[in-house]
Design a protein around this motif. Structure first.
Motif: not given
Length: 311
Positions: A128, A132, A222, A226
């Motif tokens: 993640y 991100c 997560s 993603i």
């Protein structure tokens, strides 16, 4: 009161248990033995190869592969906690296991299993951050944090299983002493006990909810972030490159959670022992066997590292 004392005294007489394994003909026993032996050896070799590959290649000295090394090391001991005894049973060796040995086997199998949940959720959080928040990834997920997360996963996994292990030592077993499984399982202890098992059943259920669904929630959230971030990438090539960094982990997560949610998130441990035994094969030996192949075949960096090592 006298009856209770007498039952407790009778319970102390059961000092060893018999692991039933997989009943059947000698031919069936040897066939399953060969299958388990091949899968066990391949699992050990595959996970050891992953650890050596990561240590030997400096390009893989990143948090992602540090967690992968922890996972491979864990898989080695997770299978070793139960499979050698199972192989001995198939060979016709003693099916008996002492009360202490049974408790220890159960403790280590479930401690390694809980640790794997925590590690998989940590690996999801790592992916993640990498996808991100790539600009701050190296400053957030540094060596210190990755070591703390890995150590925390191991510590939590081993501490949380102390609760059911302690409660099991307080149960009385009046016989029979046959465990309908190929290793010592919490479900089997509950079925064999002649005392009230409400506390251990509730403790096992609550721990299952916390460990399995808790880590599953972290992993799920997560991957929502993603996937949302990947879909915002304008180029298809960029999307494929971003997804390739987490596709291996996602495949492992789906296999692991799919089998274990069935095993542990259920209100009663007395149901479907045969089905439990079959599904246990998937997460005690099949998943540890598949992990090295999944990370090797679906991960470009690992494949490049293998080619570099071979040349």
């Amino acid at each position: 009161m006298g009856n209770t004392n007498e039952r407790s005294q009778n319970g102390t007489k059961v000092m060893e248990f018999i692991l039933l394994g997989f009943p059947g003909s000698q031919y069936l026993q040897m066939s399953i033995f060969m299958l388990f032996l091949i899968m066990y050896v391949m699992s050990l070799l595959g996970n050891v190869a992953i650890i050596i590959l990561v240590i030997a290649n400096r390009r893989l000295h990143t948090p992602m592969y540090f967690f992968l090394c922890n996972l491979s090391f864990l898989e080695i001991w997770y299978t070793t906690a139960s499979i050698p005894k199972t192989l001995a049973i198939f060979l016709g060796r003693s099916r008996s296991i002492s009360f202490t040995g049974c408790i220890l086997q159960m403790y280590f199998v479930f401690a390694f299993g809980c640790t794997e949940y925590f590690l998989l959720s940590v690996m999801a959080y790592d992916r993640y951050l990498a996808i991100c928040d790539p600009l701050h990834y190296s400053t957030i997920m540094d060596n210190e944090l990755s070591r703390k997360l890995a150590a925390g996963s191991w510590l939590c996994g081993f501490l949380i299983i102390f609760i059911p292990a302690f409660l099991i030592t307080r149960l009385s077993f009046c016989g029979p002493s046959v465990i309908n499984h190929f290793y010592c399982n919490i479900d089997s202890w509950i079925v064999l006990s002649c005392t009230n098992t409400h506390d251990i059943e509730m403790a096992a259920f609550v721990i299952s909810i916390i460990v399995i669904l808790g880590s599953c929630l972290i992993t799920f959230l997560s991957y929502i972030c993603i996937i949302t971030t990947i879909l915002r990438i304008p180029s298809v090539q960029g999307q494929q490159k971003a997804f390739s960094t987490c596709s291996s982990h996602l495949a492992v997560v789906l296999i692991w959670y799919g089998s274990t949610i069935f095993l542990f998130v259920k209100p009663s441990k007395r149901t479907s022992l045969e089905m439990t035994k079959i599904v246990n094969i998937l997460n005690t030996i099949v998943t540890p066997l598949l992990n090295p192949f999944i990370y090797t075949l679906r991960n470009k960096e690992v494949k490049d590292a293998i080619r570099s090592s071979l040349h």
